[in-house]
Motif scaffolding. Structure first.
Motif, short mmCIF file in Angstrom:
data_model
loop_
_atom_site.label_atom_id
_atom_site.label_comp_id
_atom_site.label_asym_id
_atom_site.label_seq_id
_atom_site.Cartn_x
_atom_site.Cartn_y
_atom_site.Cartn_z
N LEU A 37 1.83 -32.97 1.74
CA LEU A 37 0.60 -32.34 2.23
C LEU A 37 0.57 -32.40 3.75
O LEU A 37 0.86 -33.45 4.34
CB LEU A 37 -0.63 -33.07 1.66
CG LEU A 37 -2.00 -32.71 2.24
CD1 LEU A 37 -2.36 -31.26 1.92
CD2 LEU A 37 -3.08 -33.66 1.71
N VAL A 38 0.25 -31.29 4.38
CA VAL A 38 -0.10 -31.28 5.80
C VAL A 38 -1.61 -31.18 5.87
O VAL A 38 -2.21 -30.28 5.27
CB VAL A 38 0.54 -30.09 6.55
CG1 VAL A 38 -0.03 -30.00 7.97
CG2 VAL A 38 2.05 -30.24 6.62
N ILE A 176 -7.38 -35.47 0.68
CA ILE A 176 -6.10 -36.13 0.35
C ILE A 176 -5.97 -36.30 -1.16
O ILE A 176 -4.91 -36.03 -1.74
CB ILE A 176 -6.01 -37.49 1.08
CG1 ILE A 176 -5.83 -37.28 2.59
CG2 ILE A 176 -4.84 -38.31 0.52
CD1 ILE A 176 -5.91 -38.56 3.39
N ARG A 177 -7.04 -36.73 -1.81
CA ARG A 177 -7.00 -36.95 -3.26
C ARG A 177 -6.81 -35.62 -4.02
O ARG A 177 -6.14 -35.57 -5.04
CB ARG A 177 -8.28 -37.62 -3.74
CG ARG A 177 -8.40 -39.10 -3.37
CD ARG A 177 -9.54 -39.74 -4.14
NE ARG A 177 -9.69 -41.15 -3.83
CZ ARG A 177 -10.58 -41.63 -2.95
NH1 ARG A 177 -11.38 -40.79 -2.31
NH2 ARG A 177 -10.65 -42.92 -2.71
N TYR A 179 -5.30 -32.82 -2.99
CA TYR A 179 -4.07 -32.06 -2.77
C TYR A 179 -2.80 -32.90 -2.75
O TYR A 179 -1.74 -32.41 -2.38
CB TYR A 179 -4.19 -31.28 -1.46
CG TYR A 179 -5.33 -30.29 -1.46
CD1 TYR A 179 -5.20 -29.05 -2.07
CD2 TYR A 179 -6.54 -30.61 -0.85
CE1 TYR A 179 -6.25 -28.15 -2.09
CE2 TYR A 179 -7.61 -29.71 -0.87
CZ TYR A 179 -7.46 -28.48 -1.49
OH TYR A 179 -8.50 -27.60 -1.51
N SER A 180 -2.89 -34.18 -3.14
CA SER A 180 -1.69 -35.02 -3.17
C SER A 180 -1.83 -36.13 -4.20
O SER A 180 -2.94 -36.48 -4.60
CB SER A 180 -1.40 -35.63 -1.79
OG SER A 180 -2.38 -36.60 -1.45
N ASN A 181 -0.69 -36.67 -4.62
CA ASN A 181 -0.65 -37.79 -5.55
C ASN A 181 -0.54 -39.11 -4.79
O ASN A 181 -0.12 -39.13 -3.63
CB ASN A 181 0.57 -37.67 -6.47
CG ASN A 181 0.34 -36.70 -7.61
OD1 ASN A 181 -0.52 -36.91 -8.45
ND2 ASN A 181 1.12 -35.63 -7.63
N GLU A 182 -0.87 -40.19 -5.45
CA GLU A 182 -0.66 -41.51 -4.86
C GLU A 182 0.82 -41.70 -4.55
O GLU A 182 1.70 -41.29 -5.32
CB GLU A 182 -1.13 -42.61 -5.82
CG GLU A 182 -2.63 -42.73 -5.92
CD GLU A 182 -3.06 -43.97 -6.70
OE1 GLU A 182 -2.19 -44.81 -6.99
OE2 GLU A 182 -4.26 -44.09 -7.00
N ILE A 198 -6.02 -43.46 8.12
CA ILE A 198 -6.93 -44.37 7.42
C ILE A 198 -7.18 -43.87 6.00
O ILE A 198 -7.17 -44.62 5.03
CB ILE A 198 -8.27 -44.49 8.19
CG1 ILE A 198 -8.05 -45.20 9.52
CG2 ILE A 198 -9.31 -45.23 7.35
CD1 ILE A 198 -9.24 -45.15 10.44
N GLY A 199 -7.37 -42.55 5.88
CA GLY A 199 -7.59 -41.95 4.56
C GLY A 199 -6.40 -42.16 3.64
O GLY A 199 -6.56 -42.40 2.44
N CYS A 200 -5.20 -42.06 4.20
CA CYS A 200 -3.99 -42.27 3.40
C CYS A 200 -3.89 -43.71 2.92
O CYS A 200 -3.55 -43.97 1.75
CB CYS A 200 -2.75 -41.91 4.23
SG CYS A 200 -2.51 -40.14 4.45
N VAL A 201 -4.16 -44.66 3.81
CA VAL A 201 -4.12 -46.07 3.43
C VAL A 201 -5.14 -46.35 2.32
O VAL A 201 -4.84 -47.03 1.33
CB VAL A 201 -4.39 -46.98 4.64
CG1 VAL A 201 -4.52 -48.43 4.21
CG2 VAL A 201 -3.27 -46.83 5.67
N ASN A 202 -6.35 -45.80 2.48
CA ASN A 202 -7.41 -46.05 1.50
C ASN A 202 -7.13 -45.41 0.15
O ASN A 202 -7.66 -45.87 -0.88
CB ASN A 202 -8.74 -45.52 2.04
CG ASN A 202 -9.25 -46.32 3.23
OD1 ASN A 202 -8.76 -47.41 3.51
ND2 ASN A 202 -10.23 -45.78 3.93
#
Length: 218
Positions: A37-38, A176-177, A179-182, A198-202
């Motif tokens: 994801l971009v 992020i949730r 359009y992408s997987n963990e 920060i969003g990615c870490v969370n």
């Protein structure tokens, strides 16, 4: 002399890597990379703005910037490409994205709910931004199994703002949730104060970021 990726200052953790530099120089060095994801909020439309950005410590950017974003992303393998935009440069971004081979899936409206009032009252109060959703492949990730409206209602202001165009963490986490997987990689080529990281870490994703401004990089 053309720099290599290793020549740029960077900060790396188990959660991702942040590079300092001009993304228009660094992105071509990532052409062999694959990201899921971009998610980026570029400094769009500054050439059309009456604000004195250069006096506030920001690099002056002309209208040409708005048409440079999709071409650089087109060279990176990516499933979904989300880009914030305003109405002044929306047409340019959409046209450039199509020319670069991206398929337009949607234009999402972010309703900011409690934006600052128009002091002069000689025009509309700006209460929304657009989020362009492009894809290149048909197997893109989409987490909404039910019918979902293309308007996101999310409060604009948050406490502890460190950047003039800082986005709410909750908004970024939602994107992020969706359009992408963990465990997947999210690229933000204009990281700013780091909200995407920060969003990615969370949300248990990995980030790959680029930021030019020394203060925000630190």
């Amino acid at each position: 002399m053309v720099k290599a990726l290793k020549d740029y200052e960077y900060f790396s953790t188990d959660n991702g890597t942040l590079y300092q530099g001009d993304c228009l120089e660094i992105l071509p060095l990532l052409e062999d990379e694959s990201v899921d994801l971009v998610l980026t909020d570029p400094p769009y439309g500054l050439g059309k703005s009456n604000l004195k950005w250069e006096k506030k410590g920001y690099k002056r950017i002309s209208e040409e910037w708005d048409s440079k974003i999709p071409p650089f992303m087109a060279k990176i393998r990516v499933n979904s490409f989300l880009c914030f935009s305003g109405f002044l440069c929306l047409n340019e971004m959409l046209a450039e994205g199509g020319d670069c081979g991206f398929s337009l899936n949607a234009i999402i409206v972010w309703d900011k709910i409690n934006t600052m009032p128009n002091i002069t009252a000689r025009g509309y109060q700006f209460t929304h931004e657009f989020i362009i959703w492009w894809t290149k492949e048909k197997n893109y990730y989409w987490d909404n199994t039910e019918q979902t409206r293309d308007i996101i209602h999310q409060t604009w202001s948050e406490s502890g703002r460190e950047h003039p165009t800082q986005k709410p963490v909750k908004l970024i986490e939602h994107l992020i949730r969706t359009y992408s997987n963990e465990g997947e990689f999210v690229l933000d080529n204009t990281m700013g104060s780091g909200t995407t990281g920060i969003g990615c870490v969370n949300t248990k994703r990995k980030f790959l970021g680029i930021e030019l401004n020394d203060l925000y990089f630190k």
